[in-house]
Design a protein around this motif. Structure first.
Motif, PDB file in Angstrom:
ATOM      1  N   TYR B  32      62.332  33.139  36.420  1.00  0.00           N
ATOM      2  CA  TYR B  32      61.628  31.995  35.842  1.00  0.00           C
ATOM      3  C   TYR B  32      61.789  32.116  34.330  1.00  0.00           C
ATOM      4  O   TYR B  32      61.237  33.018  33.730  1.00  0.00           O
ATOM      5  CB  TYR B  32      60.161  32.006  36.244  1.00  0.00           C
ATOM      6  N   ARG B  94      59.521  35.156  33.135  1.00  0.00           N
ATOM      7  CA  ARG B  94      58.203  35.315  33.728  1.00  0.00           C
ATOM      8  C   ARG B  94      58.342  35.922  35.114  1.00  0.00           C
ATOM      9  O   ARG B  94      59.139  35.440  35.925  1.00  0.00           O
ATOM     10  CB  ARG B  94      57.538  33.941  33.805  1.00  0.00           C
ATOM     11  N   LYS B  98      53.374  37.745  34.433  1.00  0.00           N
ATOM     12  CA  LYS B  98      53.518  38.181  33.041  1.00  0.00           C
ATOM     13  C   LYS B  98      54.785  37.611  32.441  1.00  0.00           C
ATOM     14  O   LYS B  98      55.792  37.462  33.126  1.00  0.00           O
ATOM     15  CB  LYS B  98      53.583  39.707  32.968  1.00  0.00           C
ATOM     16  N   SER B  99      54.740  37.313  31.141  1.00  0.00           N
ATOM     17  CA  SER B  99      55.906  36.824  30.431  1.00  0.00           C
ATOM     18  C   SER B  99      56.400  37.877  29.453  1.00  0.00           C
ATOM     19  O   SER B  99      55.608  38.431  28.689  1.00  0.00           O
ATOM     20  CB  SER B  99      55.584  35.543  29.675  1.00  0.00           C
ATOM     21  N   THR B 100      57.703  38.119  29.481  1.00  0.00           N
ATOM     22  CA  THR B 100      58.340  39.040  28.541  1.00  0.00           C
ATOM     23  C   THR B 100      59.237  38.224  27.629  1.00  0.00           C
ATOM     24  O   THR B 100      60.036  37.407  28.093  1.00  0.00           O
ATOM     25  CB  THR B 100      59.174  40.088  29.293  1.00  0.00           C
TER      26      THR B 100
END
Lengths: 112, 111
Positions: B32, B94, B98-100
């Motif tokens: 994502y 994502r 959590k998003s990195t």
């Protein structure tokens, strides 16, 4: 439509002091996040929450604490401030686990 | 663990020329992918995302991004750059809620 609101926008702390960065969102989002942004380093995840009463550590949680007693609020607590915590802090929220993040305007913290 | 790389710290283009900001990713599950833009002293703003479907994704302000699974890339593009596009751009992946984020690419569009 306020979105994600962070306070304060600016703060100067002395080493060893404590403070709380406030974050509130009015979009009824379950997911909330705290990131810090250091120059040239992108955003690093400090803590996140997938719903009221649930929090979890991100990449850089040391020196910070969070709570999530309501859907709207996700405060970030700094205990015993250190110069390494000088940064810009962003709170964000998301409606679901594959959704985009909605960011606040940031809180610039300086520790001297 | 998921990760994102933006290989260019800075991209310079002339107004009216096409622009590309590069992003590659690593994730164990379905990717994502997102692009965000940040103007000075502001929070990040969402531009576009890839969840599933067409590999070419269209977003805000005339931006688009091309998802390439074999090259694990998600490059941001715009056919004709504007001076007002000058900003800091972040790619993000994502996974598990959590998003990195990548380290960001500064885009400068010169008149």
């Amino acid at each position: 439509n306020a979105g994600v609101t962070q306070t304060p926008k600016f703060r100067i702390l002395k080493i060893g002091q404590s403070m709380t960065l406030q974050c509130t969102q009015d979009m009824n989002h379950n997911y909330m996040y705290w990131y810090r942004q250091d120059p040239g380093m992108g955003l690093k995840l400090i803590y996140y929450s997938v719903g009221a009463g649930i929090t979890d550590k991100g990449e850089v949680p040391n020196g910070y604490n969070v709570s999530r007693s309501t859907t709207e609020d996700f405060p970030l607590r700094l205990e015993l401030a250190a110069p390494s915590q000088t940064s810009v802090y962003f709170c964000a929220s998301s409606p679901f686990n594959t959704g985009e993040l909605f960011f606040g305007e940031g809180s610039r913290l300086t520790v001297l | 663990a998921q990760s994102v790389a933006q290989p260019e710290d800075q991209v310079n283009v002339a107004e009216g020329n096409p622009l590309t900001v590069k992003c590659t990713y690593s994730v164990s599950g379905n990717p994502y992918l997102f692009w965000y833009v940040q103007y000075p002293n502001r929070g990040l703003q969402f531009l576009l995302k890839y969840i599933t479907g067409d590999n070419l994704v269209k977003g805000s302000y005339g931006f688009e991004a091309e998802f390439n699974k074999s090259q694990t890339s998600f490059h941001l593009k715009k056919p004709s750059a504007l001076v007002s596009d000058s900003a800091l751009y972040f790619c993000a992946v994502r996974d598990g809620g959590k998003s990195t984020f990548g380290d960001g690419t500064t885009l400068t569009v010169k008149p």
